[in-house]
Structure formats: C-alpha cells, structure tokens
Design a protein around this motif. Structure first.
Motif, mmCIF file in Angstrom:
data_model
loop_
_atom_site.group_PDB
_atom_site.id
_atom_site.type_symbol
_atom_site.label_atom_id
_atom_site.label_comp_id
_atom_site.label_asym_id
_atom_site.label_seq_id
_atom_site.Cartn_x
_atom_site.Cartn_y
_atom_site.Cartn_z
ATOM 1 N N GLY A 106 0.827 -1.198 0.000
ATOM 2 C CA GLY A 106 0.000 0.000 0.000
ATOM 3 C C GLY A 106 0.858 1.243 0.000
ATOM 4 O O GLY A 106 2.075 1.188 -0.188
ATOM 5 N N ASP A 136 -4.838 1.669 7.497
ATOM 6 C CA ASP A 136 -4.995 0.236 7.720
ATOM 7 C C ASP A 136 -4.144 -0.253 8.886
ATOM 8 O O ASP A 136 -4.508 -1.225 9.556
ATOM 9 C CB ASP A 136 -4.635 -0.521 6.446
ATOM 10 N N ALA A 137 -3.027 0.405 9.133
ATOM 11 C CA ALA A 137 -2.192 0.058 10.283
ATOM 12 C C ALA A 137 -1.208 1.188 10.540
ATOM 13 O O ALA A 137 -0.774 1.870 9.615
ATOM 14 C CB ALA A 137 -1.438 -1.247 10.047
ATOM 15 N N ARG A 166 -4.508 0.453 0.174
ATOM 16 C CA ARG A 166 -4.186 0.277 1.591
ATOM 17 C C ARG A 166 -3.209 1.369 1.973
ATOM 18 O O ARG A 166 -2.350 1.757 1.182
ATOM 19 C CB ARG A 166 -3.586 -1.108 1.855
ATOM 20 N N ARG A 167 -3.337 1.874 3.206
ATOM 21 C CA ARG A 167 -2.541 3.031 3.613
ATOM 22 C C ARG A 167 -1.944 2.771 4.989
ATOM 23 O O ARG A 167 -2.640 2.318 5.908
ATOM 24 C CB ARG A 167 -3.413 4.297 3.623
ATOM 25 N N TYR A 168 -0.640 3.077 5.097
ATOM 26 C CA TYR A 168 0.083 2.766 6.327
ATOM 27 C C TYR A 168 0.935 3.954 6.780
ATOM 28 O O TYR A 168 1.296 4.825 5.984
ATOM 29 C CB TYR A 168 1.018 1.574 6.116
ATOM 30 N N THR A 207 -5.523 1.357 14.422
ATOM 31 C CA THR A 207 -4.968 0.004 14.397
ATOM 32 C C THR A 207 -3.472 0.105 14.653
ATOM 33 O O THR A 207 -2.670 0.283 13.725
ATOM 34 C CB THR A 207 -5.235 -0.683 13.041
#
Length: 344
Positions: free
Chosen positions: A71, A144-145, A118-120, A167
């Motif tokens: 991501g 996402d985390a 998705r992104r972190y 998260t």
C-alpha cells in the motif's frame, strides 16, 4: 538520477528523503551491494550495520505479509534510520511514492496525502503522543495500520489510540534485524526468537545483518541489548534493557520500574530514570523529569519525588538521589531517548 540523489549515499545511508528514495528504487528492484546503516549509538560508540539486499527485502516482504499487503506509506521518520528506510523499501515494492511529511504543513495533512488502496504509517510514540494531546489521533484511524516502534509506548496512550479506532501494531527490532521483526509480540515469518540464561533476547532469521563494518560476521543469532519473556504461545514481551538494572549502594535497582513510577506522578509530563557512576553509591539513580506545567519547575523537590516513589510501592532504596528538570527529553532520530546525552 537527480542531482540531489547524486549527493545522497547508501553506504552509509545519508541524504534527503527523496534523494535516498531515488537511490533505493534501483537497489530494491535490481539488487546491489549491501547498504550501511549507521546506528544511533544511544549507549555507546555508533556502529556501521551492513545490510544485504536479501535481508532488507526479506524484512519488507515479511512485514507486508503480516499487514495484509502492499500500500501507500507515510514517510515521517528519518530515512537514515532503518525504520524510515524500510518505509521507502515497502513503497518501492508497492510502486507508490510515499507521502513525505516535509512536503506538508503538519502531520495530519501529510497523512491525508497517503495514496493507495491500503494506507500505512510508521511512527514513533512521541508523534502519536502529540496527536493524542491535540485531540487529532482520529486521523490515524483512517489508516490500515500504524506501526509504532523506536521506544516503548505507554500503556495508557496505547489504549487511548486504540479507543480512537487506530490500528496500532507495536514493533520490535533494530538496525541489525533490518527493522521491526516482531509485531505485537509475534515474530514475522522466518524469524526465530530465543532467550539465553540471563533472559537476553536473541534473534535469528533471513532478516539479520551481515555484520558490523570492519568486524566479523555473526554466528546466525544476534544478541540484543534487551531482556524479555516468551510465553507458551511464542509471544515475546520485552521486560527491559540488559543495562536497565543498576547496583546502587549494594541494591539492584530496576530503572524501568522507577521510570514508570515517575511518569505517574502528579505534575510530571515525561520522565526517565538512569544510573550514573557515583564514588559513594557505585551507581546513583537520577530522575530526569519534564514537568507538565512551567509552574512546576520550582515545585518538584527531591524529597517529594523520593516519598512518591516509595508510596508507589517501590523500595525506598530505589528512589532517585537526584532530580534533573528539563523542558523535554532529548531524542535520537528514531524516537528513543538519548541516554548518552542525559548521562553526559
């Protein structure tokens, strides 16, 4: 290659984030000679950690497997450290340029700029603390985390972040393991953990470094500077550093326990207990304290701190024999407290 990239280097890693990214793209995708990370030297002389292409990619791929896939990432830590560098590696593997905090007015706007399905983000506890303090931690819930490493995150702040829907993934690792290799207490795939007779954490697996520049290679296991416990499910709990117990006046003093008690005192925003050599006591326990209000600067007396430590249930013999008041604790680029600076 840009002119800026030509002023950057991978041996040791140095330069502006985008310049280092320009160098990392071909290195990640095509391979190359090992890169070198210069350690922070938080407790001694800095060392040059040699990381092979195989080890760096093994770490990145195991991380993405545990997180659920590639991501977009936020680049919010120095890329000269392994945590910030791994953000670039994962970004190259995803084919997505990370959002650089230097390009934005603040951390919140930088987070909003992260792209990808998705992104972190990978942050240090201090960055999350500031978002919690300002009531803006909710912005992290959109990701996402959020990997948190570099230093231990206080339990109350971890609970507050998770209550805000974040998260949080607590990571454990170091330059010698290509960054975090244990997520929420469980080793990444391919990584093995064990404890020696003294409880010192040892790590093996494809993520290990080649060795230190100018020194011999390791024997397949790396002995960390930390002690820990491993439960029946294989979950690691870090209990403190090997040097977190000092002998003061013939008494073994647990510095993490004193630090935890200091942080709970009224009027204390942050604190750490360290030992320093003392001709009378062997080691003198010193409390480095950041008051939560300027008014408190003249109000935290040694006798009061010692009384409060004893009231917290710790032995009187563990109480600090000196209190140093600071505006803030000095931090290394990776977010850890600069212990050497304090003891000097």
């Amino acid at each position: 290659m840009t002119a800026e990239a030509q002023t950057a280097s991978l041996r040791p890693v140095s330069g502006a984030p985008r310049a280092v990214l320009d160098l990392m793209r071909p290195w990640v995708l095509d391979g190359g000679e090992p890169i070198v990370i210069r350690t922070s030297g938080s407790t001694g002389v800095p060392k040059d950690v040699v990381l092979s292409h195989r080890a760096v990619l093994a770490s990145a791929e195991a991380s993405l497997e545990r997180l659920g896939g590639s991501g977009g990432w936020l680049s919010a830590m120095p890329v000269t450290g392994v945590g910030g560098l791994q953000v670039l590696v994962r970004s190259v593997l995803a084919g997505i340029t990370p959002a650089f905090t230097d390009d934005h007015a603040d951390l919140v706007s930088a987070i909003a700029a992260i792209s990808g399905d998705r992104r972190y983000a990978s942050l240090v506890p201090t960055q999350i603390h500031r978002l919690l303090r300002d009531g803006r931690a909710g912005v992290l819930a959109e990701l996402d985390a959020v990997l948190v490493g570099g230093a231990s995150m206080p339990a109350d702040e971890l609970d507050a972040a998770r209550a805000a829907g974040v998260t949080v993934v607590r990571t454990y690792g170091m330059s010698e393991t290509c960054g975090g290799c244990v997520y929420d207490g469980l080793a990444l795939n391919g990584v093995s953990l064990r404890l020696d007779e003294a409880g010192q954490i040892q790590i093996a697996g494809p993520v290990l470094f080649d060795g230190y520049a100018g020194a011999g290679a390791h024997d397949g296991w790396f002995g960390t500077a930390d002690r820990g416990e491993i439960d029946v499910d294989g979950r690691l709990r870090v209990t403190g550093r090997v040097d977190d117990v000092v002998v003061s006046g013939g008494v073994n003093v647990s510095l993490p326990a004193v630090t935890a008690a200091l942080r709970k005192l009224d009027g204390v925003a942050d604190a750490i207990a360290l030992g320093r050599a003392d001709p009378e006591w062997g080691s003198r326990v010193v409390a480095f304290v950041v008051p939560d209000d300027a008014v408190c600067l003249d109000g935290l007396r040694l006798d009061e701190v010692r009384d409060e430590i004893e009231a917290a249930g710790l032995p009187r013999t563990w109480a600090p024999r000196e209190v140093v008041l600071l505006d803030s604790l000095p931090l290394l680029p990776g977010g850890k407290v600069d212990r050497q600076s304090l003891t000097r």
